[in-house]
Design a protein around this motif. Structure first.
Motif, mmCIF file in Angstrom:
data_model
loop_
_atom_site.group_PDB
_atom_site.id
_atom_site.type_symbol
_atom_site.label_atom_id
_atom_site.label_comp_id
_atom_site.label_asym_id
_atom_site.label_seq_id
_atom_site.Cartn_x
_atom_site.Cartn_y
_atom_site.Cartn_z
ATOM 1 N N TYR A 158 0.859 -1.181 0.000
ATOM 2 C CA TYR A 158 0.000 0.000 0.000
ATOM 3 C C TYR A 158 0.890 1.224 0.000
ATOM 4 N N LEU A 173 -7.773 12.808 4.004
ATOM 5 C CA LEU A 173 -6.522 13.373 4.496
ATOM 6 C C LEU A 173 -6.564 14.895 4.466
ATOM 7 N N TYR A 230 2.630 6.745 8.718
ATOM 8 C CA TYR A 230 3.408 6.260 7.578
ATOM 9 C C TYR A 230 4.824 6.064 8.078
ATOM 10 N N LEU A 284 2.209 12.597 7.659
ATOM 11 C CA LEU A 284 1.791 11.295 8.172
ATOM 12 C C LEU A 284 2.920 10.593 8.924
ATOM 13 N N LEU A 306 -4.447 6.088 -0.170
ATOM 14 C CA LEU A 306 -5.176 6.887 0.820
ATOM 15 C C LEU A 306 -6.286 7.683 0.153
ATOM 16 N N ASP A 307 -7.341 7.922 0.896
ATOM 17 C CA ASP A 307 -8.414 8.780 0.410
ATOM 18 C C ASP A 307 -7.959 10.233 0.588
ATOM 19 N N LYS A 308 -7.669 10.882 -0.513
ATOM 20 C CA LYS A 308 -7.091 12.233 -0.478
ATOM 21 C C LYS A 308 -8.014 13.249 0.184
#
Length: 69
Positions: free
Chosen positions: A18, A28, A59, A53, A23-25
């Motif tokens: 991943y 975020l 992250y 992140l 990620l769903d922008k």
């Protein structure tokens, strides 16, 4: 309950295969907007998404395994 069975926890695990692209922008962006509104002078507001992140612990790089995510 199964998720919590790991005695070391799951928050610092790198989920392989991943990337930032997964990620769903919009989510975020919304979180960063809220963070910035609550912490307008915070240095993290100047960071790009990945660095932001990383600072939050969302992250990371596992140098032993050669993976990141």
């Amino acid at each position: 309950m199964i998720r919590d069975q790991n005695p070391e926890g799951n928050d610092d695990m790198v989920i392989e295969h991943y990337t930032m692209e997964d990620l769903d922008k919009e989510t975020l962006r919304a979180y960063r907007t809220r963070f910035q509104n609550e912490n307008p002078e915070h240095i993290w507001n100047t960071y790009d998404d990945q660095r932001f992140l990383e600072m939050l612990g969302g992250y990371r790089k596992d140098r032993n395994k050669g993976i990141e995510g």
